[in-house]
Design a protein around this motif. Structure first.
Motif, PDB file in Angstrom:
ATOM      1  N   VAL A 174     -15.253  -7.049   2.492  1.00 48.14           N
ATOM      2  CA  VAL A 174     -13.987  -5.996   2.643  1.00 48.14           C
ATOM      3  C   VAL A 174     -13.600  -6.192   4.027  1.00 48.14           C
ATOM      4  N   GLY A 175     -12.453  -6.646   4.426  1.00 43.94           N
ATOM      5  CA  GLY A 175     -11.775  -7.001   5.521  1.00 43.94           C
ATOM      6  C   GLY A 175     -10.991  -5.918   6.191  1.00 43.94           C
ATOM      7  N   GLY A 176     -11.938  -4.923   6.471  1.00 40.23           N
ATOM      8  CA  GLY A 176     -11.380  -3.795   6.960  1.00 40.23           C
ATOM      9  C   GLY A 176     -10.801  -2.576   5.971  1.00 40.23           C
ATOM     10  N   ALA A 177     -10.805  -1.426   6.183  1.00 36.70           N
ATOM     11  CA  ALA A 177     -10.286  -0.477   5.299  1.00 36.70           C
ATOM     12  C   ALA A 177     -10.278   1.009   6.093  1.00 36.70           C
ATOM     13  N   PHE A 178     -11.127   1.476   6.891  1.00 34.64           N
ATOM     14  CA  PHE A 178     -11.038   2.660   7.486  1.00 34.64           C
ATOM     15  C   PHE A 178     -10.842   4.031   6.821  1.00 34.64           C
ATOM     16  N   ARG A 207       2.209  -6.415   2.235  1.00 38.74           N
ATOM     17  CA  ARG A 207       1.958  -5.527   3.460  1.00 38.74           C
ATOM     18  C   ARG A 207       2.971  -4.036   3.278  1.00 38.74           C
ATOM     19  N   GLU A 208       4.117  -4.330   3.139  1.00 40.25           N
ATOM     20  CA  GLU A 208       5.022  -3.327   2.628  1.00 40.25           C
ATOM     21  C   GLU A 208       4.414  -2.114   1.717  1.00 40.25           C
ATOM     22  N   GLU A 249      -7.134  -7.267   5.744  1.00 37.32           N
ATOM     23  CA  GLU A 249      -7.054  -7.604   4.337  1.00 37.32           C
ATOM     24  C   GLU A 249      -6.152  -6.674   3.605  1.00 37.32           C
ATOM     25  N   PRO A 250      -5.209  -6.984   2.917  1.00 34.94           N
ATOM     26  CA  PRO A 250      -4.574  -6.011   2.066  1.00 34.94           C
ATOM     27  C   PRO A 250      -5.351  -5.886   0.911  1.00 34.94           C
ATOM     28  N   HIS A 251      -5.034  -4.858   0.360  1.00 34.36           N
ATOM     29  CA  HIS A 251      -5.707  -4.277  -0.980  1.00 34.36           C
ATOM     30  C   HIS A 251      -5.418  -5.220  -2.091  1.00 34.36           C
ATOM     31  N   TYR A 287       2.020   0.748   2.444  1.00 28.06           N
ATOM     32  CA  TYR A 287       2.370   1.923   3.141  1.00 28.06           C
ATOM     33  C   TYR A 287       2.704   3.129   1.911  1.00 28.06           C
ATOM     34  N   HIS A 288       2.840   2.531   0.758  1.00 27.54           N
ATOM     35  CA  HIS A 288       2.820   3.670  -0.272  1.00 27.54           C
ATOM     36  C   HIS A 288       1.901   3.424  -1.558  1.00 27.54           C
ATOM     37  N   GLY A 289       1.296   2.407  -1.482  1.00 26.71           N
ATOM     38  CA  GLY A 289       0.415   1.814  -2.716  1.00 26.71           C
ATOM     39  C   GLY A 289      -0.935   2.618  -2.555  1.00 26.71           C
ATOM     40  N   VAL A 290      -1.536   2.940  -1.158  1.00 29.89           N
ATOM     41  CA  VAL A 290      -2.591   3.540  -0.760  1.00 29.89           C
ATOM     42  C   VAL A 290      -2.544   4.740   0.135  1.00 29.89           C
TER      43      VAL A 290
END
Length: 739
Positions: free
Chosen positions: A236-240, A270-271, A189-191, A274-277
């Motif tokens: 929540v579709g995954g977060a880790f 998706r891109e 799941e994207p944020h 890599y820098h938003g979280v």
């Protein structure tokens, strides 16, 4: 009071929310249909360091359906009050303040947001926003020479004994440098955030591991009371780990909703993830160790350098394993963060511990090979009965048993001791082992328990479920404590209006929220029993409270099956629509009497193509001392998922940055490789029986979501060495390193 029969706890039950998920009926954040919602798309910086000199938004605003383009030029000033409780350990520094100035701190930083009637219009218009910069040369490479270290932080140094002298006097010495690449979480799941203002009240649907943390942070950012913010996050579709704090996009969604007066939905691409979280930071880990010729450790010196952002300094528990995992009398450690022009890292599964384990467990394997000692025997010779870092006994430490059970199940005795001694055609076969540990964390939690007159129960706590099965495990606990069948119990979570809960992170949910659920259900059951034994109309009238148990919704006197009645009859006769209590758990305030960790041993077998250097993991086994296991089926799922992630860390995953401009060049799931079905071998997990740890929690659990990830990468690396005779000290282990 008589102990309750255990029918659900310990049974391998399927997820109570499983059908919702596989049929697509579980509403993740972006699935919520908020009436009148418009769409927001973030415009990210194309440079990593500098200032914005101009913004041309005319073409974007001219597109049909576009409502606003918001940037630092017109965004309202936000309060950004201090909020130490917004994160488990807030990084030192100043969190990114979106659209509050013209500074650019990392590539991809939000510099504007487009709001439009449709997602397509917002995406198109975002590409039309033209931003001009006065760019500076960024610093993004942890391995570059002469980088500054963490001046804003107090020294992260540790010493016991005289480590330098111990190394100098050691009969055998080893020094090695281990490097670990940056790794991203890449959950399915994207944020996403949906924000709506009702007057001065803010309602947010958010992908978060901590609804009340998000509530407090947004309240601090907008300068409003926390009870003016409601956060909803049922699935929540995954977060880790990367949804445990609030990232800029959540603030942007709420800001855009305030400016437009409309509900706003914002989903990161998706891109942008890599820098938003955050991400697991890159590390350089220098380790020196010395021992006698029998392999007994005399001293270790750890030198750790970790990347962090220049505006926040992120720390994690990387130093802990080196202090307590083995009986090492002399230990020295330094931990330095290196500020770079990147976004802030964050916790990722097994945070810190997984990093340290790769260095420590690889080095111990190297030393064992140097001395001609079996890797398992090497670890056994350095076992300890008490925590060397504080002198406390371990609440439980069954690491010897993990190694013994694992060695038997994995057929370790069939292993040829010499590297490169076993082949299968063109494949070199090797086996490796590594141990791991993780701190047993607990925080205060509450749970509301309600028993209705129809004999059903509702349990609520503002926890989260990013995949481990919180809905299911809490339902199991509640069902047994109340003496109800699972289908009669509903557990709800993910709403800040519910009773307080800590972050769903650090393997602390079961110990914390589970203990609160147990407390609430026990108290409600005792309340019902007290009502029955004091009720002249009840078959249980006059019985001793301690003689009453509840099973299948029936209160019964132990040893007298004729004296029984249902919850429904009891409440109806007493004119009660329901019984309700608030359960709670508070960790002890006095100093700990024991050192509490979960432990595990991971065994891996790999095959390496002798000509091409390709690595394939053929089988893997994990054996764990993780306390009482509430839900075996969920526990196995946790371990198998961690093994898959560890295979990715060991062999595939790494972020590639163009250090000229700070751009991540593989910010997608085509070029950033994660394990797929073909990469995943036969996996097996064993949890040791009888390991309830009552020092850790009233319900005897330790937490298992982190420890299962800690030893995987070093086990694979050690197996690669055994297969090839070549020691690779950098993760991921690439084909190039083995050619």
């Amino acid at each position: 009071m008589s102990p309750q029969p255990q029918a659900a706890v310990g049974a391998p039950l399927s997820r109570v929310d499983g059908r919702l998920k596989v049929t697509g009926k579980a509403d993740y954040t972006a699935d919520h249909d908020v009436r009148g919602a418009v769409h927001a798309v973030v415009v990210g910086s194309r440079v990593a360091l500098g200032r914005i000199t101009a913004l041309d938004i005319r073409a974007a605003l001219a597109q049909p359906g576009v409502l606003r383009v918001i940037s630092h030029l017109d965004a309202p000033r936000l309060a950004y009050r201090d909020n130490p409780g917004a994160f488990m350990d807030p990084p030192v520094g100043e969190r990114l303040r979106v659209f509050q100035d013209d500074r650019v701190r990392f590539c991809g930083q939000p510099v504007a947001v487009v709001v439009a009637r449709t997602l397509e219009a917002a995406r198109h218009a975002a590409h039309l926003v033209r931003v001009s910069y006065r760019a500076e040369r960024p610093s993004t490479d942890l391995t570059a020479p002469d980088l500054p270290v963490n001046d804003p932080l107090p020294p992260q140094d540790y010493e016991r004994g005289t480590p330098k002298e111990a190394l100098a006097a050691a009969e055998v010495r080893l020094e090695a440098v281990y490097r670990l690449a940056r790794v991203h979480h890449n959950a399915m799941e994207p944020h996403a955030t949906i924000a709506r203002w009702d007057g001065d009240r803010l309602i947010v649907w958010d992908k978060t591991q901590w609804v009340q943390g998000t509530q407090n942070e947004l309240a601090a950012v907008f300068g409003i009371p926390p009870d003016s913010v409601r956060v909803i996050s049922p699935f929540v579709g995954g977060a880790f780990g990367n949804a445990a704090r609030v990232w800029p996009h959540s603030t942007i969604a709420a800001l855009a909703a305030r400016v437009t007066g409309l509900p706003v939905k914002l989903v990161l691409t998706r891109e942008q993830l890599y820098h938003g979280v955050g991400y697991r930071p890159a590390y350089t880990y220098t380790l020196r160790l010395g021992s006698d010729r029998r392999g007994r450790l005399a001293g270790m010196v750890h030198g750790i350098r970790a990347e962090t952002s220049a505006y926040e300094h992120f720390l994690e528990g990387t130093v802990t394993p080196g202090r307590m995992l083995y009986a090492t009398p002399h230990v020295g450690q330094t931990y330095r963060t290196v500020p770079l022009d990147v976004n802030t890292p964050t916790y990722m599964r097994g945070p810190g511990y997984a990093t340290a384990a790769f260095a420590v467990e690889s080095a111990l394997d190297e030393l064992a090979h140097e001395l001609g000692i079996d890797p398992i025997e090497m670890r056994l010779r350095n076992e300890t009965a008490q925590d060397p870092s504080n002198g406390l006994p371990f609440s439980t430490r069954r690491l010897r048993e993990c190694l013994r059970v694992g060695a038997g199940a994995f057929h370790w005795d069939r292993r040829a001791p010499a590297p490169r001694a076993t082949r299968d055609g063109d494949w070199l076969i090797g086996t490796g082992v590594a141990v791991g540990c993780y701190d047993t964390l607990r925080l205060g939690a509450q749970a509301r328990v309600r028993l209705d007159a129809d004999g059903t129960a509702l349990v609520e706590s503002a926890s989260s479920d990013m995949g481990p099965g919180t809905y299911t495990s809490m339902t199991q606990l509640a069902a047994d404590a109340l003496g109800l069948n699972m289908r009669k119990v509903t557990f709800r979570l993910g709403d800040s209006l519910m009773p307080g809960s800590p972050p769903h992170a650090g393997s602390l949910t079961m110990a914390s929220v589970g203990s609160a659920v147990q407390d609430g259900c026990d108290r409600l059951r005792r309340q019902a029993i007290g009502l029955a034994v004091g009720d002249e109309g009840s078959p249980l009238y006059g019985a001793e409270d301690d003689d009453v148990v509840v099973l299948g919704g029936r209160l019964r006197v132990r040893g007298n099956p004729a004296r029984t009645e249902t919850y429904e009859r009891l409440l109806a006769r007493n004119h009660r629509t329901h019984l309700e209590v608030l359960g709670s758990f508070t960790p002890p305030s006095e100093p700990e009497r024991s050192s509490m960790y979960a432990f595990g041993a991971t065994f891996a077998e790999v095959a390496v193509d002798a000509r091409l250097g390709m690595v394939r993991v053929r089988r893997m086994l994990g054996v764990y001392d993780a306390g009482r296991i509430i839900s075996p089926k969920l526990a196995e799922s946790q371990a198998l998922g961690a093994m898959v992630g560890g295979i990715g860390q060991a062999l595939l995953e790494h972020t590639v940055t163009d250090h000229r401009d700070g751009r991540i060049v593989n910010a997608n799931l085509t070029d950033y490789l994660v394990p797929v079905n073909a990469d995943v071998p036969d996996l097996r997990a064993i949890y040791l029986d009888g390991g309830a740890d009552l020092d850790a929690a009233p319900i005897g659990v330790k937490g298992l979501g982190e420890v299962v990830a800690v030893g995987v990468a070093p086990a694979v690396a050690n197996a690669v060495f055994h297969a090839t005779g070549r020691r690779v000290r950098d993760l991921p282990i690439t084909v190039e390193a083995l050619l």
